[in-house]
Design a protein around this motif. Structure first.
Motif, PDB file in Angstrom:
ATOM      1  N   MET A  13       4.100   2.395  -2.985  1.00  0.00           N
ATOM      2  CA  MET A  13       3.274   2.317  -3.238  1.00  0.00           C
ATOM      3  C   MET A  13       3.032   0.620  -3.327  1.00  0.00           C
ATOM      4  N   SER A  14       3.801  -0.148  -3.023  1.00  0.00           N
ATOM      5  CA  SER A  14       4.266  -1.294  -2.710  1.00  0.00           C
ATOM      6  C   SER A  14       4.078  -1.547  -1.224  1.00  0.00           C
ATOM      7  N   ASP A  15       3.748  -0.967  -0.508  1.00  0.00           N
ATOM      8  CA  ASP A  15       3.322  -1.484   0.894  1.00  0.00           C
ATOM      9  C   ASP A  15       1.682  -0.459   1.102  1.00  0.00           C
ATOM     10  N   LEU A  63      -0.728  -0.722  -1.681  1.00  0.00           N
ATOM     11  CA  LEU A  63      -0.583  -2.531  -1.793  1.00  0.00           C
ATOM     12  C   LEU A  63      -0.780  -3.899  -1.477  1.00  0.00           C
ATOM     13  N   THR A  64      -0.703  -3.577   0.260  1.00  0.00           N
ATOM     14  CA  THR A  64      -0.820  -4.867   0.928  1.00  0.00           C
ATOM     15  C   THR A  64      -1.145  -4.977   2.234  1.00  0.00           C
ATOM     16  N   LEU A  65      -2.374  -3.750   2.331  1.00  0.00           N
ATOM     17  CA  LEU A  65      -2.848  -3.027   3.284  1.00  0.00           C
ATOM     18  C   LEU A  65      -3.958  -3.524   3.145  1.00  0.00           C
ATOM     19  N   LYS A  66      -4.637  -4.050   4.458  1.00  0.00           N
ATOM     20  CA  LYS A  66      -6.553  -4.406   4.191  1.00  0.00           C
ATOM     21  C   LYS A  66      -7.525  -3.518   4.116  1.00  0.00           C
ATOM     22  N   SER A  67      -6.531  -2.289   5.379  1.00  0.00           N
ATOM     23  CA  SER A  67      -7.884  -2.220   5.035  1.00  0.00           C
ATOM     24  C   SER A  67      -8.704  -1.102   4.353  1.00  0.00           C
ATOM     25  N   GLU A  68      -9.771  -0.685   4.425  1.00  0.00           N
ATOM     26  CA  GLU A  68      -9.664   0.051   3.258  1.00  0.00           C
ATOM     27  C   GLU A  68     -10.598   1.611   3.438  1.00  0.00           C
ATOM     28  N   SER A 110      -6.767  -0.003  -4.588  1.00  0.00           N
ATOM     29  CA  SER A 110      -7.055  -0.109  -2.879  1.00  0.00           C
ATOM     30  C   SER A 110      -8.062   0.068  -2.378  1.00  0.00           C
ATOM     31  N   ASP A 111      -9.281   0.545  -3.415  1.00  0.00           N
ATOM     32  CA  ASP A 111     -10.566   1.168  -3.058  1.00  0.00           C
ATOM     33  C   ASP A 111      -9.925   2.519  -1.964  1.00  0.00           C
TER      34      ASP A 111
END
Lengths: 114, 138
Positions: free
Chosen positions: A34-36, A38-43, A63-64
């Motif tokens: 899940m840590s990975d 949470l680093t995503l910018k994309s929605e 993370s939407d």
């Protein structure tokens, strides 16, 4: 691609969010960490994971992300279901391995995040 | 506006409840969705850290038209070497934390990536204070 079509391709069982299967998504992120996620910018993405616990739903909420596919036959429990319903999410249980499910969706035209 | 949330250390079932409640507040206030995501991701990472490492903690949040200021203060073991803890991949997480999908040593650096300002103070044997600031105006 529509969520409905994705569920069919994966021989998946929709366990939450039947009303939202007409939503579309263009990309997929497959991870048990899940840590990975949470680093995503994309929605505009769908989460594919073999991690079946309430923090998977929490991570998606923050993370939407509103669609989650649980691979390797992982089951959604009551607590996860309740939280997902509150957040209008679609949850799909899939009997395939993460590799197989990823391959099917990749071949069908869904894109990776990176 | 001021908000406070009490966090129980070790209660993994409840981890993220405060972040979830505060996300609803930000939505009601019509904050830009990109800023909401940055704020709640940073907050959630920090909330999970309290649950994973501390005995208990309090999250205090102040929001005005300029910024969101988040103060997370816990009673816990503290961080002996903050610089080391900030390094990607460094982790002291228990197997229980890893089973929840965390504990890969990425939390603090992800908080830093999402925050406009991050300050960490810690005293070994007493606890840790993390301050996160998100600016609402560019």
């Amino acid at each position: 691609m529509k969520i409905k079509q994705i569920a069919e391709l994966l021989n998946g069982k929709v366990v939450c969010g039947e009303d939202y299967l007409d939503r579309s998504v263009n990309s997929v992120f497959a991870s048990d960490l899940m840590s990975d996620v949470l680093t995503l910018k994309s929605e505009d993405l769908l989460l594919m994971t073999g991690l079946g616990n309430v923090q998977t739903i929490r991570t998606a909420e923050m993370s939407d992300i509103n669609t989650i596919i649980f691979v390797r036959n992982k089951k959604v429990n009551e607590e996860m279901l309740k939280l997902a319903e509150e957040n209008d999410m679609v949850l799909i249980e899939c009997p395939y391995s993460m590799f197989k499910a990823s391959g099917i969706l990749y071949q069908a035209g869904l894109e990776p995040i990176y | 506006m001021h908000f406070e949330y009490i966090i129980d250390g070790g209660n993994f079932a409840k981890a993220g409840t405060a972040s979830s409640l505060f996300k609803k507040v930000l939505k009601q206030l019509n904050v830009d969705p990109k800023l909401i995501k940055r704020t709640v991701v940073a907050l959630y990472e920090a909330e999970v850290n309290i649950v994973a490492h501390a005995y208990n903690g309090v999250i205090r949040i102040d929001i005005d038209t300029e910024r969101i200021y988040i103060n997370l203060t816990d009673k816990g073991p503290g961080i002996p070497d903050i610089e080391l803890a900030m390094q990607k991949g460094y982790s002291t997480a228990t197997p229980e934390v890893r089973e929840m999908g965390f504990g890969a040593g990425m939390g603090l650096s992800n908080i830093k990536a999402n925050a406009d300002k991050l300050k960490i103070q810690s005293e070994v044997g007493k606890g840790t204070t993390v301050e996160i600031e998100i600016l609402l105006k560019g």
